[in-house]
Design a protein around this motif. Sequence first.
Motif, PDB file in Angstrom:
ATOM      1  N   LEU A  12     -12.329 -17.166 -28.542  1.00  0.00           N
ATOM      2  CA  LEU A  12     -11.449 -17.579 -27.440  1.00  0.00           C
ATOM      3  C   LEU A  12     -11.323 -16.462 -26.406  1.00  0.00           C
ATOM      4  N   GLY A  13     -11.202 -15.243 -26.869  1.00  0.00           N
ATOM      5  CA  GLY A  13     -11.131 -14.119 -25.944  1.00  0.00           C
ATOM      6  C   GLY A  13     -12.386 -14.003 -25.096  1.00  0.00           C
ATOM      7  N   LEU A  14     -13.540 -14.187 -25.714  1.00  0.00           N
ATOM      8  CA  LEU A  14     -14.806 -14.112 -24.978  1.00  0.00           C
ATOM      9  C   LEU A  14     -14.935 -15.270 -23.988  1.00  0.00           C
ATOM     10  N   VAL A  15     -14.505 -16.459 -24.373  1.00  0.00           N
ATOM     11  CA  VAL A  15     -14.548 -17.610 -23.464  1.00  0.00           C
ATOM     12  C   VAL A  15     -13.633 -17.367 -22.262  1.00  0.00           C
ATOM     13  N   MET A  16     -12.464 -16.778 -22.513  1.00  0.00           N
ATOM     14  CA  MET A  16     -11.548 -16.500 -21.410  1.00  0.00           C
ATOM     15  C   MET A  16     -12.059 -15.353 -20.527  1.00  0.00           C
ATOM     16  N   LEU A  17     -12.828 -14.428 -21.084  1.00  0.00           N
ATOM     17  CA  LEU A  17     -13.475 -13.408 -20.250  1.00  0.00           C
ATOM     18  C   LEU A  17     -14.528 -14.041 -19.348  1.00  0.00           C
ATOM     19  N   TRP A  18     -15.244 -15.033 -19.868  1.00  0.00           N
ATOM     20  CA  TRP A  18     -16.191 -15.811 -19.062  1.00  0.00           C
ATOM     21  C   TRP A  18     -15.438 -16.495 -17.915  1.00  0.00           C
ATOM     22  N   SER A  19     -14.292 -17.093 -18.243  1.00  0.00           N
ATOM     23  CA  SER A  19     -13.478 -17.743 -17.232  1.00  0.00           C
ATOM     24  C   SER A  19     -12.976 -16.734 -16.200  1.00  0.00           C
ATOM     25  N   LEU A  20     -12.598 -15.538 -16.655  1.00  0.00           N
ATOM     26  CA  LEU A  20     -12.159 -14.483 -15.752  1.00  0.00           C
ATOM     27  C   LEU A  20     -13.287 -14.124 -14.779  1.00  0.00           C
ATOM     28  N   TYR A  21     -14.489 -13.969 -15.291  1.00  0.00           N
ATOM     29  CA  TYR A  21     -15.639 -13.684 -14.440  1.00  0.00           C
ATOM     30  C   TYR A  21     -15.810 -14.774 -13.379  1.00  0.00           C
ATOM     31  N   LEU A  22     -15.744 -16.039 -13.789  1.00  0.00           N
ATOM     32  CA  LEU A  22     -15.923 -17.142 -12.835  1.00  0.00           C
ATOM     33  C   LEU A  22     -14.830 -17.134 -11.774  1.00  0.00           C
ATOM     34  N   GLY A  23     -13.591 -16.865 -12.174  1.00  0.00           N
ATOM     35  CA  GLY A  23     -12.492 -16.812 -11.220  1.00  0.00           C
ATOM     36  C   GLY A  23     -12.634 -15.670 -10.228  1.00  0.00           C
ATOM     37  N   VAL A  24     -12.993 -14.487 -10.725  1.00  0.00           N
ATOM     38  CA  VAL A  24     -13.192 -13.333  -9.840  1.00  0.00           C
ATOM     39  C   VAL A  24     -14.375 -13.588  -8.906  1.00  0.00           C
ATOM     40  N   PHE A  25     -15.453 -14.141  -9.444  1.00  0.00           N
ATOM     41  CA  PHE A  25     -16.618 -14.437  -8.605  1.00  0.00           C
ATOM     42  C   PHE A  25     -16.239 -15.394  -7.484  1.00  0.00           C
ATOM     43  N   HIS A  26     -15.545 -16.474  -7.825  1.00  0.00           N
ATOM     44  CA  HIS A  26     -15.178 -17.462  -6.807  1.00  0.00           C
ATOM     45  C   HIS A  26     -14.216 -16.864  -5.786  1.00  0.00           C
ATOM     46  N   ALA A  27     -13.245 -16.083  -6.253  1.00  0.00           N
ATOM     47  CA  ALA A  27     -12.319 -15.442  -5.319  1.00  0.00           C
ATOM     48  C   ALA A  27     -13.082 -14.495  -4.393  1.00  0.00           C
ATOM     49  N   GLY A  28     -14.079 -13.798  -4.917  1.00  0.00           N
ATOM     50  CA  GLY A  28     -14.902 -12.916  -4.091  1.00  0.00           C
ATOM     51  C   GLY A  28     -15.685 -13.682  -3.040  1.00  0.00           C
ATOM     52  N   VAL A  29     -16.154 -14.868  -3.403  1.00  0.00           N
ATOM     53  CA  VAL A  29     -16.848 -15.725  -2.429  1.00  0.00           C
ATOM     54  C   VAL A  29     -15.864 -16.142  -1.337  1.00  0.00           C
ATOM     55  N   GLU A  30     -14.647 -16.509  -1.734  1.00  0.00           N
ATOM     56  CA  GLU A  30     -13.641 -16.920  -0.750  1.00  0.00           C
ATOM     57  C   GLU A  30     -13.260 -15.782   0.197  1.00  0.00           C
TER      58      GLU A  30
END
Length: 178
Positions: A82-100
């Motif tokens: 679960l921790g690793l899955v949420m780190l994946w989610s963190l990466y996706l959120g940071v990536f998308h925020a960086g695109v924005e």
Amino acid sequence: MSPLSRATGFRQSAAAIALLIGTTLTVGSALLFQHVGGYIPCALCLEQRTPYYVAIPIALVAAIAAAGRARPVLVRGLLLVLGLVMLWSLYLGVFHAGVEWGYWPGPAECAGAAGGDLMGGDLLSTIDAVRAPSCDQAAARFFGLSFAGWNAVASAILASIALAAAFARSDRFATLEH
């Protein structure tokens, strides 16, 4: 003794339940903003939901395993996943925020623009013409953060809970000695 084979207790059970509730509420909120609030998600928004769809059943199994006094390595292993899955989610959120914020470009499929009036003209043609919004435009900002930014915050908190519980020392009152 391996950190994953240490006895489990209240800490792991509470974390599994918190993760189940947290992941469900987070993706549920995104779905409410979409279906009730009318916010059309872009391609990256939809991709950010995938870790939650993966995490919810794992969190459910972890909560059941912890409550059912399963082997510590299973409970802690599920919390680690679960921790690793949420780190994946963190990466996706940071990536998308960086695109924005324009820090880096988004994928090519994110260049679409919302369009079309669903209430006028030929409905079927209009539906075909509607495109997801561009990933580089935040649909809304709340307290300075977009949905992607808030997803990064939620993901970081959930990852911290999962990883801390996976590697935490045994509770003083741990009853699960295997």
